[in-house]
Scaffold this motif. Structure first.
Motif, PDB file in Angstrom:
ATOM      1  N   UNK A  22       0.873  -1.185   0.000  1.00 57.09           N
ATOM      2  CA  UNK A  22       0.000   0.000   0.000  1.00 57.09           C
ATOM      3  C   UNK A  22       0.906   1.229   0.000  1.00 57.09           C
ATOM      4  N   UNK A  23       0.808   2.004  -1.047  1.00 58.92           N
ATOM      5  CA  UNK A  23       1.734   3.119  -1.218  1.00 58.92           C
ATOM      6  C   UNK A  23       0.950   4.383  -1.537  1.00 58.92           C
ATOM      7  N   UNK A  24       1.232   5.441  -0.765  1.00 58.22           N
ATOM      8  CA  UNK A  24       0.647   6.740  -1.045  1.00 58.22           C
ATOM      9  C   UNK A  24      -0.579   7.092  -0.230  1.00 58.22           C
ATOM     10  N   UNK A  25      -0.905   6.277   0.787  1.00 56.29           N
ATOM     11  CA  UNK A  25      -2.036   6.606   1.648  1.00 56.29           C
ATOM     12  C   UNK A  25      -1.637   7.708   2.636  1.00 56.29           C
ATOM     13  N   UNK A  26      -2.609   8.184   3.407  1.00 56.44           N
ATOM     14  CA  UNK A  26      -2.343   9.218   4.414  1.00 56.44           C
ATOM     15  C   UNK A  26      -1.173   8.854   5.313  1.00 56.44           C
ATOM     16  N   UNK A  27      -0.356   9.849   5.631  1.00 55.79           N
ATOM     17  CA  UNK A  27       0.561   9.698   6.745  1.00 55.79           C
ATOM     18  C   UNK A  27      -0.203   9.869   8.052  1.00 55.79           C
ATOM     19  N   UNK A  28       0.428   9.502   9.148  1.00 58.07           N
ATOM     20  CA  UNK A  28      -0.222   9.555  10.461  1.00 58.07           C
ATOM     21  C   UNK A  28       0.041  10.929  11.071  1.00 58.07           C
ATOM     22  N   UNK A  29      -0.927  11.830  10.897  1.00 56.52           N
ATOM     23  CA  UNK A  29      -0.750  13.181  11.396  1.00 56.52           C
ATOM     24  C   UNK A  29      -2.013  13.721  12.050  1.00 56.52           C
ATOM     25  N   UNK A  30      -1.923  14.035  13.355  1.00 57.20           N
ATOM     26  CA  UNK A  30      -3.061  14.566  14.101  1.00 57.20           C
ATOM     27  C   UNK A  30      -2.558  15.591  15.102  1.00 57.20           C
ATOM     28  N   UNK A  31      -3.344  16.634  15.303  1.00 55.68           N
ATOM     29  CA  UNK A  31      -3.026  17.659  16.294  1.00 55.68           C
ATOM     30  C   UNK A  31      -4.021  17.578  17.440  1.00 55.68           C
ATOM     31  N   UNK A  32      -3.537  17.550  18.691  1.00 58.43           N
ATOM     32  CA  UNK A  32      -4.464  17.465  19.826  1.00 58.43           C
ATOM     33  C   UNK A  32      -5.219  18.775  20.018  1.00 58.43           C
ATOM     34  N   UNK A  33      -6.458  18.676  20.452  1.00 57.95           N
ATOM     35  CA  UNK A  33      -7.252  19.864  20.770  1.00 57.95           C
ATOM     36  C   UNK A  33      -8.135  19.544  21.975  1.00 57.95           C
ATOM     37  N   UNK A  34      -8.834  20.570  22.456  1.00 59.31           N
ATOM     38  CA  UNK A  34      -9.693  20.388  23.634  1.00 59.31           C
ATOM     39  C   UNK A  34     -10.821  19.396  23.367  1.00 59.31           C
ATOM     40  N   UNK A  35     -11.171  19.214  22.094  1.00 60.53           N
ATOM     41  CA  UNK A  35     -12.284  18.321  21.765  1.00 60.53           C
ATOM     42  C   UNK A  35     -11.819  17.012  21.131  1.00 60.53           C
ATOM     43  N   UNK A  36     -10.517  16.798  21.084  1.00 60.73           N
ATOM     44  CA  UNK A  36     -10.011  15.553  20.504  1.00 60.73           C
ATOM     45  C   UNK A  36      -8.939  15.807  19.473  1.00 60.73           C
ATOM     46  N   UNK A  37      -8.605  14.809  18.711  1.00 56.92           N
ATOM     47  CA  UNK A  37      -7.533  14.895  17.717  1.00 56.92           C
ATOM     48  C   UNK A  37      -8.051  15.492  16.413  1.00 56.92           C
ATOM     49  N   UNK A  38      -7.315  16.467  15.895  1.00 60.01           N
ATOM     50  CA  UNK A  38      -7.675  17.111  14.625  1.00 60.01           C
ATOM     51  C   UNK A  38      -6.759  16.575  13.534  1.00 60.01           C
ATOM     52  N   UNK A  39      -7.336  16.067  12.479  1.00 62.00           N
ATOM     53  CA  UNK A  39      -6.557  15.465  11.398  1.00 62.00           C
ATOM     54  C   UNK A  39      -5.777  16.532  10.640  1.00 62.00           C
ATOM     55  N   UNK A  40      -4.493  16.278  10.409  1.00 60.92           N
ATOM     56  CA  UNK A  40      -3.646  17.154   9.604  1.00 60.92           C
ATOM     57  C   UNK A  40      -3.632  16.626   8.176  1.00 60.92           C
ATOM     58  N   UNK A  41      -3.977  17.478   7.232  1.00 55.74           N
ATOM     59  CA  UNK A  41      -4.029  17.007   5.845  1.00 55.74           C
ATOM     60  C   UNK A  41      -2.646  16.560   5.383  1.00 55.74           C
ATOM     61  N   UNK A  42      -2.624  15.541   4.538  1.00 55.67           N
ATOM     62  CA  UNK A  42      -1.397  14.987   3.978  1.00 55.67           C
ATOM     63  C   UNK A  42      -1.447  15.213   2.471  1.00 55.67           C
ATOM     64  N   UNK A  43      -0.757  16.231   1.994  1.00 50.47           N
ATOM     65  CA  UNK A  43      -0.894  16.626   0.591  1.00 50.47           C
ATOM     66  C   UNK A  43       0.389  16.413  -0.214  1.00 50.47           C
ATOM     67  N   UNK A  44       1.327  15.665   0.352  1.00 47.27           N
ATOM     68  CA  UNK A  44       2.556  15.356  -0.374  1.00 47.27           C
ATOM     69  C   UNK A  44       2.398  14.141  -1.270  1.00 47.27           C
ATOM     70  N   UNK A  45       3.533  13.658  -1.753  1.00 44.34           N
ATOM     71  CA  UNK A  45       3.548  12.514  -2.668  1.00 44.34           C
ATOM     72  C   UNK A  45       4.520  11.449  -2.155  1.00 44.34           C
ATOM     73  N   UNK A  46       4.532  10.302  -2.842  1.00 44.25           N
ATOM     74  CA  UNK A  46       5.599   9.314  -2.695  1.00 44.25           C
ATOM     75  C   UNK A  46       6.372   9.284  -4.005  1.00 44.25           C
ATOM     76  N   UNK A  47       7.686   9.422  -3.911  1.00 44.16           N
ATOM     77  CA  UNK A  47       8.561   9.348  -5.084  1.00 44.16           C
ATOM     78  C   UNK A  47       9.415   8.089  -4.943  1.00 44.16           C
ATOM     79  N   UNK A  48       9.275   7.161  -5.882  1.00 43.89           N
ATOM     80  CA  UNK A  48      10.051   5.925  -5.867  1.00 43.89           C
ATOM     81  C   UNK A  48      10.962   5.940  -7.094  1.00 43.89           C
TER      82      UNK A  48
END
Length: 352
Positions: A194-220
């Motif tokens: 599986x290549x090119x799916x979301x990276x694991x990125x979240x920012x904590x907040x008072x109401x829970x984890x906020x997803x950080x968009x993953x807009x990069x690429x994979x270069x092989x």
């Protein structure tokens, strides 16, 4: 049943030709016309086979070996039985690998259901661009704007997302998914990767984890090989990059924004956290974990099951949990064992 029934040899070669093409020296030129049809381990080699030995621990097996030829270093020639031709090599394993690739070229790539053409049951978006001699197996899905280079083979049930670009001479095995990825030439990707799916990125907040968009690429880059069920996350803002000639085993996890240099090797179960930079020529043993936002220098070696939490200098050998210079780790391990044995002995004396 023939033990090579799935991968029968494609053709036979003379010993002289194999020696010339595979970094080996034929010790007895008189045996150069002998024919090699297959490869085998020492203990079950038969006439027409070539095998290799890299250490003296195979001496017992050599006594009953019936191979036509054995590849070995000069220091092991004396152990080869009379009647078996010797191929002298600086690196017997490398020469053996080269010979096996000549005899069994089909085994260098994932198994294919069909050899050419596009299956009627595959879906190829009308905007996809395919060069000549691309083959696509049943039930593959090729998205909008995908580009696939000449001679590339796409396995069954592969899903290739919009805009993905794949170079020439690649093999993408069954059930692979590709998204947000650019792939060079002669890349091999084994089943289930599986290549090119979301990276694991979240920012904590008072109401829970906020997803950080993953807009990069994979270069092989060119000549990379990626094992079965390995995952490589796309970058968050930057790219995840796998350098030319790098080999990645099965069940490896590579996080977002990781950059891997050229001709690096990672064994099964390695996990690399996000934004780490791994140099060229690095070797990482199985089940090692690498912390995020650190660097591993060119030519470094990481022992299996190590936990790397700090940068590793170029050329260094590290091991342990946490990973440290390998010599320190081995000395500490030996000292712990000596102390443990001493405590057990003392306890036994007291009980006595």
């Amino acid at each position: 049943m023939d033990r090579h029934s799935f991968f029968p040899p494609s053709e036979a070669f003379s010993l002289r030709e194999l020696a010339n093409r595979c970094q080996a020296e034929l010790v007895d030129e008189g045996s150069g016309s002998s024919i090699i049809r297959g490869v085998s381990p020492v203990y079950r080699a038969k006439e027409g086979d070539v095998c290799f030995i890299a250490s003296r621990k195979y001496r017992a097996e050599l006594e009953t070996c019936a191979a036509t030829a054995i590849i070995c270093g000069s220091g092991l020639e004396g152990y080869v039985p009379a009647g078996i031709s010797i191929l002298r090599a600086t690196s017997p394993q490398t020469s053996f690998a080269l010979m096996a690739s000549l005899l069994y070229p089909a085994a260098l790539r994932p198994t294919q259901v069909q050899t050419s053409g596009i299956s009627p049951s595959a879906h190829v978006d009308p905007t996809a661009r395919l060069e000549a001699d691309v083959s696509i197996e049943p039930f593959a899905v090729i998205g909008a704007g995908v580009e696939i280079g000449a001679g590339t083979h796409i396995g069954s049930s592969v899903t290739i997302g919009p805009g993905v670009k794949i170079g020439r001479g690649c093999s993408i095995a069954s059930n692979v998914t590709l998204a947000c990825t650019f792939i060079g030439n002669n890349v091999i990707i084994h089943s289930g990767a599986r290549i090119g799916q979301d990276g694991f990125g979240f920012a904590p907040s008072a109401t829970g984890m906020v997803k950080i968009v993953q807009i990069g690429r994979v270069i092989i880059q060119d000549n990379v090989e990626i094992g079965a069920n390995t995952t490589i996350d796309r970058g968050a803002m930057d790219d995840t990059v796998i350098g030319e000639g790098t080999k990645i085993d099965n069940l490896v996890q590579i996080g977002h924004n990781v950059r891997v240099g050229r001709h690096t090797a990672m064994a099964s179960g390695v996990g690399v956290a996000g934004s780490t930079v791994i140099g060229s020529g690095v070797q990482i043993g199985g089940a090692a974990g690498v912390n995020g936002h650190i660097s591993i220098g060119d030519g470094a070696q990481i022992a299996g099951m190590s936990g790397v939490i700090t940068p590793v200098p170029a050329g260094a050998k590290y091991g342990g949990m946490p990973a440290r210079p390998l010599g320190d780790f081995l000395r500490e391990s030996a000292e712990i064992m000596v102390r443990a044995e001493g405590r057990l002995k003392k306890k036994g004396e007291n009980n006595g």
